[in-house]
Design a protein around this motif. Structure first.
Motif, PDB file in Angstrom:
ATOM      1  N   GLU A  71       0.818  -1.207   0.000  1.00 34.70           N
ATOM      2  CA  GLU A  71       0.000   0.000   0.000  1.00 34.70           C
ATOM      3  C   GLU A  71       0.855   1.260   0.000  1.00 34.70           C
ATOM      4  OE1 GLU A  71      -4.087  -1.350   2.292  1.00 34.70           O
ATOM      5  OE2 GLU A  71      -2.566  -0.245   3.427  1.00 34.70           O
ATOM      6  N   VAL A  72       0.226   2.372  -0.379  1.00 31.02           N
ATOM      7  CA  VAL A  72       0.837   3.689  -0.225  1.00 31.02           C
ATOM      8  C   VAL A  72      -0.068   4.517   0.681  1.00 31.02           C
ATOM      9  CG1 VAL A  72       2.049   3.659  -2.434  1.00 31.02           C
ATOM     10  CG2 VAL A  72      -0.275   4.579  -2.330  1.00 31.02           C
ATOM     11  N   LEU A  73       0.549   5.386   1.468  1.00 30.96           N
ATOM     12  CA  LEU A  73      -0.191   6.353   2.270  1.00 30.96           C
ATOM     13  C   LEU A  73      -0.172   7.678   1.526  1.00 30.96           C
ATOM     14  CD1 LEU A  73      -1.638   6.985   5.005  1.00 30.96           C
ATOM     15  CD2 LEU A  73       0.592   7.834   5.797  1.00 30.96           C
ATOM     16  N   ILE A  74      -1.337   8.263   1.334  1.00 33.55           N
ATOM     17  CA  ILE A  74      -1.451   9.508   0.586  1.00 33.55           C
ATOM     18  C   ILE A  74      -1.856  10.640   1.531  1.00 33.55           C
ATOM     19  CG2 ILE A  74      -2.683  10.718  -1.268  1.00 33.55           C
ATOM     20  CD1 ILE A  74      -3.127   7.962  -2.577  1.00 33.55           C
ATOM     21  N   ARG A  75      -1.108  11.736   1.480  1.00 34.81           N
ATOM     22  CA  ARG A  75      -1.529  12.962   2.158  1.00 34.81           C
ATOM     23  C   ARG A  75      -2.514  13.643   1.226  1.00 34.81           C
ATOM     24  NH1 ARG A  75      -0.164  18.501   2.686  1.00 34.81           N
ATOM     25  NH2 ARG A  75      -0.329  19.241   4.839  1.00 34.81           N
ATOM     26  N   PRO A 134      -7.495  13.704   5.943  1.00 22.90           N
ATOM     27  CA  PRO A 134      -6.197  14.233   5.505  1.00 22.90           C
ATOM     28  C   PRO A 134      -5.217  13.169   5.034  1.00 22.90           C
ATOM     29  CG  PRO A 134      -6.890  15.260   7.560  1.00 22.90           C
ATOM     30  CD  PRO A 134      -7.806  14.097   7.332  1.00 22.90           C
ATOM     31  N   TYR A 135      -5.401  11.908   5.479  1.00 20.52           N
ATOM     32  CA  TYR A 135      -4.531  10.819   5.038  1.00 20.52           C
ATOM     33  C   TYR A 135      -5.386   9.594   4.736  1.00 20.52           C
ATOM     34  CZ  TYR A 135      -0.457  13.395   6.805  1.00 20.52           C
ATOM     35  OH  TYR A 135       0.517  14.337   7.017  1.00 20.52           O
ATOM     36  N   VAL A 136      -4.990   8.842   3.718  1.00 17.65           N
ATOM     37  CA  VAL A 136      -5.680   7.606   3.397  1.00 17.65           C
ATOM     38  C   VAL A 136      -4.663   6.628   2.816  1.00 17.65           C
ATOM     39  CG1 VAL A 136      -6.326   8.307   1.036  1.00 17.65           C
ATOM     40  CG2 VAL A 136      -7.696   6.591   2.226  1.00 17.65           C
ATOM     41  N   ALA A 137      -4.828   5.355   3.145  1.00 16.88           N
ATOM     42  CA  ALA A 137      -3.975   4.302   2.588  1.00 16.88           C
ATOM     43  C   ALA A 137      -4.752   3.567   1.505  1.00 16.88           C
ATOM     44  CB  ALA A 137      -3.541   3.332   3.679  1.00 16.88           C
ATOM     45  N   THR A 138      -4.026   3.168   0.454  1.00 17.30           N
ATOM     46  CA  THR A 138      -4.677   2.441  -0.642  1.00 17.30           C
ATOM     47  C   THR A 138      -3.678   1.492  -1.278  1.00 17.30           C
ATOM     48  OG1 THR A 138      -6.122   2.751  -2.578  1.00 17.30           O
ATOM     49  CG2 THR A 138      -4.104   4.031  -2.535  1.00 17.30           C
ATOM     50  N   PRO A 139      -4.139   0.383  -1.847  1.00 12.39           N
ATOM     51  CA  PRO A 139      -3.222  -0.488  -2.580  1.00 12.39           C
ATOM     52  C   PRO A 139      -2.512   0.276  -3.689  1.00 12.39           C
ATOM     53  CG  PRO A 139      -5.305  -1.606  -2.190  1.00 12.39           C
ATOM     54  CD  PRO A 139      -5.510  -0.181  -1.768  1.00 12.39           C
ATOM     55  N   GLU A 140      -1.210   0.078  -3.784  1.00  9.22           N
ATOM     56  CA  GLU A 140      -0.422   0.832  -4.763  1.00  9.22           C
ATOM     57  C   GLU A 140      -0.925   0.678  -6.202  1.00  9.22           C
ATOM     58  OE1 GLU A 140       4.245   1.816  -5.258  1.00  9.22           O
ATOM     59  OE2 GLU A 140       3.712  -0.300  -5.475  1.00  9.22           O
ATOM     60  N   PRO A 141      -1.402  -0.506  -6.639  1.00 13.97           N
ATOM     61  CA  PRO A 141      -1.861  -0.602  -8.027  1.00 13.97           C
ATOM     62  C   PRO A 141      -3.047   0.298  -8.357  1.00 13.97           C
ATOM     63  CG  PRO A 141      -1.463  -2.789  -7.112  1.00 13.97           C
ATOM     64  CD  PRO A 141      -1.398  -1.827  -5.975  1.00 13.97           C
ATOM     65  N   GLN A 142      -3.766   0.799  -7.349  1.00 15.21           N
ATOM     66  CA  GLN A 142      -4.918   1.652  -7.577  1.00 15.21           C
ATOM     67  C   GLN A 142      -4.562   3.134  -7.619  1.00 15.21           C
ATOM     68  OE1 GLN A 142      -7.586  -1.528  -5.060  1.00 15.21           O
ATOM     69  NE2 GLN A 142      -8.119   0.629  -4.821  1.00 15.21           N
ATOM     70  N   ALA A 185      -6.785  12.869  -4.450  1.00 19.81           N
ATOM     71  CA  ALA A 185      -5.531  13.295  -5.071  1.00 19.81           C
ATOM     72  C   ALA A 185      -4.665  13.903  -3.978  1.00 19.81           C
ATOM     73  CB  ALA A 185      -5.780  14.307  -6.178  1.00 19.81           C
ATOM     74  N   GLY A 186      -3.365  13.712  -4.079  1.00 19.60           N
ATOM     75  CA  GLY A 186      -2.456  14.255  -3.079  1.00 19.60           C
ATOM     76  C   GLY A 186      -1.038  13.816  -3.337  1.00 19.60           C
ATOM     77  N   GLU A 187      -0.260  13.763  -2.281  1.00 18.14           N
ATOM     78  CA  GLU A 187       1.143  13.349  -2.375  1.00 18.14           C
ATOM     79  C   GLU A 187       1.368  12.064  -1.596  1.00 18.14           C
ATOM     80  OE1 GLU A 187       3.663  16.430  -0.974  1.00 18.14           O
ATOM     81  OE2 GLU A 187       3.270  17.766  -2.668  1.00 18.14           O
TER      82      GLU A 187
END
Length: 333
Positions: free
Chosen positions: A35-39, A102-110, A72-74
């Motif tokens: 996963e990636v964490l997105i700000r 303000p932050y959300v985690a999602t599977p990297e392929p998405q 959308a974010g970084e």
């Protein structure tokens, strides 16, 4: 990038109206393996968020109970094995839930890179609509160049996306909308024929626009009484793709047309699909659609922007049905 331990997100206090969307302190999620964490800079507002808020669309097992399906974010952090992106990369993503935060985690392929010079607000309106339109119109619907696509709800986020992608890939596009102003909006997006469903019979309008042949693909989010009318509006060997039931999930239908016209009536949902399936859709979009977005041939039509704290007002605006394009939440801090 310093990541706090807690954040103020928008939660659903209980099933109900927009007023049940309330700020709540939550732990900042930590990205799991892959996963990636997105700000989050901005989050899209979608009809499934409204359904979840009302208690009729539960998140899948393991997903956040917070609303929000696209952001959308970084990139703020990487889970073990996530290697495509780096911290600080600008991305948009289809998330399993939790986007109103303000932050959300999602599977990297998405997650996908933000194409061209799009702003964060524009990019937040990309994933849900483009994933949905791509898999339903071009996958299940198998739309081909030279065919006719009928889009119901032409001024919705899904509708504005379907019109543009249909035109970009060589189809004739017809779209229904509920007022002269909305019909003008869908024509401005490239629709070859705008049909005011309050003033004219869309079945007759489709027949007139196609010389009596009908539409090859129909993208429908209405259901109810539209089901049999779609059968009458479809061309022989036409494909009707159901993505929602705003007009009701039950209908009385004469199925003889399904047989005599050799129709296919199918449908799908996006949220329960596997990470692998969503990743495959993301790769197709990045290859075939993102260059069109970067070139300005396909754009995100943003109707209104609300702050994260105004999520309830954003839901009220969506439920009024006056919007043309996307409703987006700007996430501050």
């Amino acid at each position: 990038m310093t990541i706090p331990d807690t954040m103020t997100a928008i939660a659903i206090a209980e099933p109900g109206g927009p007023e049940v969307l309330r700020p709540e302190e939550r732990p900042v999620p930590r990205p799991r393996a892959g996963e990636v964490l997105i700000r989050v800079a901005a989050a899209g507002v979608n009809r499934p968020d409204v359904l979840q808020r009302s208690g009729s669309y539960a998140p899948p097992p393991g997903a956040s109970d917070l609303p929000g399906l696209e952001v959308a974010g970084e990139v703020a952090a990487l889970g073990e094995g996530a290697a495509r992106f780096r911290v600080g990369d600008r991305v948009c993503a289809l998330v399993p839930g939790g986007g109103y935060a303000p932050y959300v985690a999602t599977p990297e392929p998405q997650a996908l890179p933000i194409p061209g010079g799009l702003s964060m607000v524009e990019a937040a309106g990309l994933p849900e609509n483009h994933f949905t339109v791509w898999v339903n119109v071009f996958g299940h619907g198998a739309l081909k160049p030279g065919e006719t696509l009928l889009v119901h709800g032409g001024t919705s986020g899904i509708g504005t996306t379907a019109i543009q992608l249909g035109k970009a890939f060589g189809a004739t596009v017809l779209a229904t909308a509920g007022s002269p102003a909305k019909c003008e909006a869908v024509r401005a997006l490239g629709a070859d024929r705008a049909i005011d469903y309050r003033a004219e019979d869309f079945v007759e309008a489709v027949r007139d626009a196609t010389g009596g042949r009908g539409a090859d693909v129909i993208l429908d989010m209405v259901g109810g009484s539209y089901v049999e009318r779609n059968y009458r509006a479809a061309a022989e060997s036409g494909r009707i793709v159901q993505i929602a039931f705003l007009g009701g999930a039950k209908a009385e239908v004469n199925f003889s047309l399904l047989m005599t016209k050799r129709l296919v009536h199918t449908g799908s949902t996006l949220r329960p699909r596997t990470v692998e399936e969503k990743g495959a859709i993301a790769r197709a979009l990045e290859e075939k659609v993102w260059p069109l977005v970067a070139a300005g041939r396909v754009r995100v039509l943003v109707d209104r922007v609300f702050s994260l704290a105004e999520a309830a007002d954003a839901h009220r605006w969506m439920e009024r049905g006056d919007h043309v394009g996307k409703i987006v939440l700007r996430v501050e801090g």
